[in-house]
Design an enzyme around this catalytic site. Structure first.
Site, PDB file in Angstrom:
ATOM      1  N   GLY B  93       3.353  21.178  -2.823  1.00 28.89           N
ATOM      2  CA  GLY B  93       3.358  21.666  -1.301  1.00 28.89           C
ATOM      3  C   GLY B  93       1.930  22.044  -0.794  1.00 28.89           C
ATOM      4  N   PHE B  95      -1.372  20.641  -0.972  1.00 30.45           N
ATOM      5  CA  PHE B  95      -2.304  19.654  -0.390  1.00 30.45           C
ATOM      6  C   PHE B  95      -1.725  19.404   0.953  1.00 30.45           C
ATOM      7  CE2 PHE B  95      -3.066  15.301   0.977  1.00 30.45           C
ATOM      8  CZ  PHE B  95      -4.449  15.174   0.980  1.00 30.45           C
ATOM      9  N   CYS B 348      10.062 -12.384  -0.927  1.00 27.31           N
ATOM     10  CA  CYS B 348       9.317 -13.742  -0.932  1.00 27.31           C
ATOM     11  C   CYS B 348      10.153 -14.771  -1.443  1.00 27.31           C
ATOM     12  CB  CYS B 348       8.171 -13.538  -2.065  1.00 27.31           C
ATOM     13  SG  CYS B 348       6.923 -12.368  -1.683  1.00 27.31           S
ATOM     14  N   HIS B 374       8.579  -5.887  -0.596  1.00 31.48           N
ATOM     15  CA  HIS B 374       7.751  -6.662  -1.147  1.00 31.48           C
ATOM     16  C   HIS B 374       6.505  -5.903  -1.813  1.00 31.48           C
ATOM     17  CE1 HIS B 374       4.573  -9.448  -2.656  1.00 31.48           C
ATOM     18  NE2 HIS B 374       3.771  -8.763  -1.814  1.00 31.48           N
TER      19      HIS B 374
END
Lengths: 414, 414
Positions: B93, B95, B348, B374
């Protein structure tokens, strides 16, 4: 046959049937999830299918503007573009041209309007509406009609209905010409055009498409007429007569669920349904909440579409065996129970109300996804229960149980 | 053992290993998708798992504010609440307190701040950071540290690092006390508390939880120290020395990817990594783009987390074997090819660039969902390829191929 409809059992006016198309069969009564812009919002097509949907609905108005009907055709048709190899019904665009676009003008020829997306000018005639749906490769095209506003005087409703009937005749003719032309010129359906070499999917992933080798003119494709006439019995009956004289593959009830209320809606069904051909599917457009659907099935309707499961899902409203539940309500924030204890869907077997409440508060996409998932599961489960009850000739008792559950309301707070 | 780490093959400085936790094994080098608010944005946990993720990251700052650590514990812990029965790492926490909250004040005791959600006042000490992560039932807790701003003078970086080291010692002590207490009092992990009778899942859907019967104190749970010291070699080495003297289950490199650039980041790794214990996992926090990860693996890093796959996915940016692709670009609007012709992911193999371009233009949720899908697939595939190459002692050649592909760029327009 264009489309084959087999009503194979009945319970009162309710019918249990099968509608066959080029892309597969539809068990009726059927609920069609709405995929407005070539996607059922927030859901993969596989998930929609897994919940029991045999067919979805696409909106011609949205698709003609973006990405454009010709573009969809060049991408192989709507089924292929959106990865839904099963049946698709498209509306004609008329309702949304009149409700969403700017500067809409109606003449005998058709509608002219400006796009709500970019202000560009467009026109939609009966012929163009059929062409767009042909380009989309829709299994069931809907005729262009005017959705008569509510309330409307008898005179206004009559003039509007009569023009819709003239448009219906032009649609039938245009539909037949397009499909006959395709057959004679041996031009295949857009979905069947091969991709240029080296493009698209790998060899390991062939597109799932039905075998069309035995295609005859418009085999497995059809067009539905739409009964109009507002709340006036004489106009509704005249509309049915006009449409059956033209001859369609199915008949829709339009111009309802526009503010007239459930009592009025059912009253219109009560006078209209008995006049409609028994050997064709009957589709009630844009309906509705679970109890609207149940009451309409009891009156002989076979097909429904509505944005409610996904739109409500995005707004944290869930439909359950105990009625509606607002997951944003603070009463759920510590509740470890699923949305509906009687539901076996993915959402209800894996997530708590407390977690869903958190997801909506945190504005996380998974909240709308999971609640749309549950709602679509609930709707398809509702239809399966209804179909089973009709087969068992037990719809009366089943309907009473459903209504008692909705009336009893949500489970009590902990 | 708290956590077991087995580095079972190497190629240069790169290591191929397995980190074992109470909720399962993690193949390293590993990429951890970020589930900030108890959800990997737009993805079901099953989908995240299916792409190859062995572990995800949760953010203590977000979860302590909403839904709250005690609430998560009462719902059975983070694994159960979010339906992810596999390993979880939580940051401390620190940061985000310093970057997201308002009026943040740091003292020797800890941080005090106001929530960015509702302005409420909170404090986060080393002891509370450990307690929150314990309540979340995190497999890997991170010590509370100060992420030294960049750039910082040597004096500022030194004072900041030294305080972080004092906090690290307090965290180790608090972590051990919490887990020892749980063991002695036979209070089970929050995830193991049974639900009250009649609540939660049906009998047919037992929660997937590992068998903890053989639990020993903090068995399968651990705490990682975080190396600080900005770009200064002497401070980084002092920090490593201080942390190893305390003793942790793993060691993270903090304070990078904050604007120093890749060259500087790699230079810091070059001086720091050789000093770090070889028998413990090494985790580079908040990194990064594919070529950041590749370069860090070559320098001996074992674990990574980053929001890029999902954040970029929501913004239509895809990562491919040919570098980055912006799906909103008009060049894709008629392109029937998948995002990456070399990718076998669901997106894809089922959807074209043209369709994805349409979804983003129409602001449809499925665009972010499919592109996040993706990107997460690409990242996990990248890690699998790297792991295979290390085992084959072929990382140099593999890395050269990857870099050549990224440099060659996207496939040419049609």
């Amino acid at each position: 046959m264009a489309l084959t409809f087999t009503p194979h059992s009945t319970d009162g006016a309710a019918r249990r049937g099968t509608l066959s198309t080029a892309h597969g069969d539809i068990r009726t009564p059927a609920f069609m999830p709405v995929g407005t812009a070539a996607t059922v919002k927030g859901m993969t097509p596989e998930a929609v299918r897994s919940l029991g949907a045999d067919i979805i609905l696409g909106n011609t108005y949205h698709l003609m503007l973006r990405p454009g009907a010709e573009r969809v055709a060049s991408l192989g048709g709507l089924h292929k573009m959106m990865n839904w190899p099963h049946p698709i019904l498209t509306d004609s665009g008329g309702f949304q041209v009149m409700s969403l676009s700017a500067l809409c003008k109606l003449t005998e020829e058709g509608a002219s309007f400006q796009s709500h997306v970019d202000g560009s000018k467009h026109s939609l005639t009966p012929e163009r509406a059929m062409e767009i749906q042909f380009l989309l490769d829709s299994n069931i095209s809907m005729v262009l009609d005017e959705c008569t506003p509510f309330p409307a005087t008898h005179a206004v409703a009559k003039a509007s209905m009569e023009r819709s009937m003239r448009w219906a005749a032009r649609c039938r003719e245009a539909f037949d010409a397009l499909h006959q032309e395709r057959s004679e010129s041996r031009v295949q359906s857009p979905a069947l055009l091969p991709l240029p070499a080296g493009e698209g999917r790998g060899e390991g992933n062939p597109p799932e498409l039905p075998n069309h080798e035995s295609r005859t003119p418009n085999s497995g494709y059809g067009v539905f007429g739409i009964v109009q006439g507002s709340i006036y019995e004489d106009l509704r009956l005249q509309s049915v007569e006009a449409l059956t004289a033209i001859g369609f593959d199915g008949y829709a009830i339009g111009g309802l669920a526009v503010g007239e209320g459930q009592d009025m809606m059912f009253a219109v069904l009560d006078v209209t349904m008995p006049a409609m051909p028994a050997d064709k599917p009957r589709y009630m457009m844009g309906v509705g909440k679970p109890d609207d659907i149940l009451g309409a099935v009891e009156r002989g309707v076979d097909m429904f579409d509505c944005v409610i499961p996904t739109r409500s899902g995005r707004l944290a409203r869930a439909y359950t065996s105990g009625g509606e539940v607002n997951l944003k309500n603070a009463r759920h924030k510590d509740d470890p129970r699923p949305i509906d204890p009687n539901c076996s869907c993915y959402t209800c077997t894996h997530y708590s109300r407390a977690y869903l409440n958190h997801l909506f508060k945190a504005d996380e996409m998974l909240g709308p996804i999971l609640t749309s998932w549950h709602n679509l599961a609930y709707y398809q489960s509702l239809m399966q229960g209804i179909r089973d009850a009709i087969e068992a000739k037990d719809l009366g008792k089943h309907a009473a149980n459903l209504r008692a559950g909705w009336k009893a309301g949500d489970i009590a707070p902990l």
